[in-house]
Design a protein around this motif. Sequence first.
Motif, mmCIF file in Angstrom:
data_model
loop_
_atom_site.group_PDB
_atom_site.id
_atom_site.type_symbol
_atom_site.label_atom_id
_atom_site.label_comp_id
_atom_site.label_asym_id
_atom_site.label_seq_id
_atom_site.Cartn_x
_atom_site.Cartn_y
_atom_site.Cartn_z
ATOM 1 N N LYS A 1 -10.629 1.108 -3.719
ATOM 2 C CA LYS A 1 -10.255 2.492 -3.411
ATOM 3 C C LYS A 1 -8.798 2.610 -2.998
ATOM 4 N N GLN A 2 -8.062 1.522 -3.046
ATOM 5 C CA GLN A 2 -6.694 1.513 -2.521
ATOM 6 C C GLN A 2 -5.657 1.422 -3.646
ATOM 7 N N MET A 3 -4.623 2.243 -3.538
ATOM 8 C CA MET A 3 -3.510 2.187 -4.478
ATOM 9 C C MET A 3 -2.545 1.090 -4.035
ATOM 10 N N ARG A 4 -2.019 0.329 -5.009
ATOM 11 C CA ARG A 4 -1.059 -0.741 -4.715
ATOM 12 C C ARG A 4 0.170 -0.562 -5.599
ATOM 13 N N LYS B 1 3.638 10.025 3.069
ATOM 14 C CA LYS B 1 2.659 9.452 2.149
ATOM 15 C C LYS B 1 2.401 10.391 0.977
ATOM 16 N N THR C 1 0.855 -1.189 0.000
ATOM 17 C CA THR C 1 0.000 0.000 0.000
ATOM 18 C C THR C 1 0.894 1.243 0.000
ATOM 19 N N THR C 2 0.290 2.400 -0.231
ATOM 20 C CA THR C 2 1.077 3.644 -0.205
ATOM 21 C C THR C 2 1.647 3.897 1.194
ATOM 22 N N GLU C 3 0.886 3.522 2.233
ATOM 23 C CA GLU C 3 1.395 3.692 3.602
ATOM 24 C C GLU C 3 2.641 2.838 3.832
ATOM 25 N N ARG D 1 -4.813 0.476 -8.998
ATOM 26 C CA ARG D 1 -5.853 0.630 -7.984
ATOM 27 C C ARG D 1 -6.614 -0.681 -7.790
ATOM 28 N N TYR E 1 2.556 9.729 -3.146
ATOM 29 C CA TYR E 1 1.561 10.115 -4.148
ATOM 30 C C TYR E 1 2.184 10.979 -5.249
ATOM 31 N N SER F 1 1.930 2.217 -10.216
ATOM 32 C CA SER F 1 0.929 1.763 -9.254
ATOM 33 C C SER F 1 -0.327 1.338 -9.997
#
Length: 314
Positions: free
Chosen positions: A39-42, A20, A8-10, A36, A24, A34
């Motif tokens: 709703k989560q970017m990977r 973070k 994840t971005t985190e 999606r 982005y 990346s």
Amino acid sequence: MSQHLSYTTEEIAQLLKISKLTVYDLIKKGELLSYRVGKQMRIDASDLDAYKQRSKARSAGQEAYAASAAASIVAHGTGTAPVLTGQDISLDMLASHLERRMPGLRPLRSHTGSLDSLISMYKGEADIVSTHLLDGDSGEYNIPYIRRLLIGMPYMVVNLLSRPAGLYVAKGNPHRLAGWPDLSRPGLRLANREVGSGARVLLDEQLRLNGIAPGSIAGYDSIHTSHISVASKVASGEADAGVGTARAASIVEQVDFIPLTQERYDLVILKNGRSKPWLNELLAILRSDEFRQELQSVSGYDLSLTGQVLYETP
């Protein structure tokens, strides 16, 4: 490392020890691939490794360039090229005038935001910094930040220009936005700038002064790295409002501009051995009729203070 592993971005922020928002920004610039999932970017592990390898190669190239430049300076006895930060077109004009006035001296441009530019100057990484940072409590631009950040350093603050800042809205202003308090309207979507930019500081100060919680605004975490990018998001209908300057609205179609303040755009110049060869020439350019005439060709610039020293340390 498994080729199927993703983050994840985190998790990327923790692994690279960056914020973070920086993750982005890397994704936005295409430096970190990346995709999606819902709703989560990977980010795949293989793409993270590829980014690391490119960064290492770039760092090695920069070190080699720096060594070559240093050798050239020693060999030819020339001064070090000044690093000039900021994004406004007036800075490109200034760099061009300085290069013409002092052949062989080519200013290095860095498109860094106002607050990050001052931090770079404090760290010795910039010589001429452009800044447009509003201190909401005093209503003063730039100097309160400069005095707090450049403690004990010799510098002068010289005005470059003033320009209107405000809100980008869709053509015809369908939401009838008229001022900063209108950003609290439910459902309004914002296109925001990166932390450290003058536009972001302006927004955050106005939200604070108007008692608006940033987290209550949809899109507050939608980060873009230029006025034109923010205006484009509004033009495309992906956002209802964004903060920036008038010039981007004149470039991007289907966007109107609501002026809300006149921001002062100043230069901070270090007074040291690096600046000694070109400092007087730089001041002469800022005060010259030729430079002012070129600036006047850009709509919206107020040149009433251009070239004036607004603050100087001993």
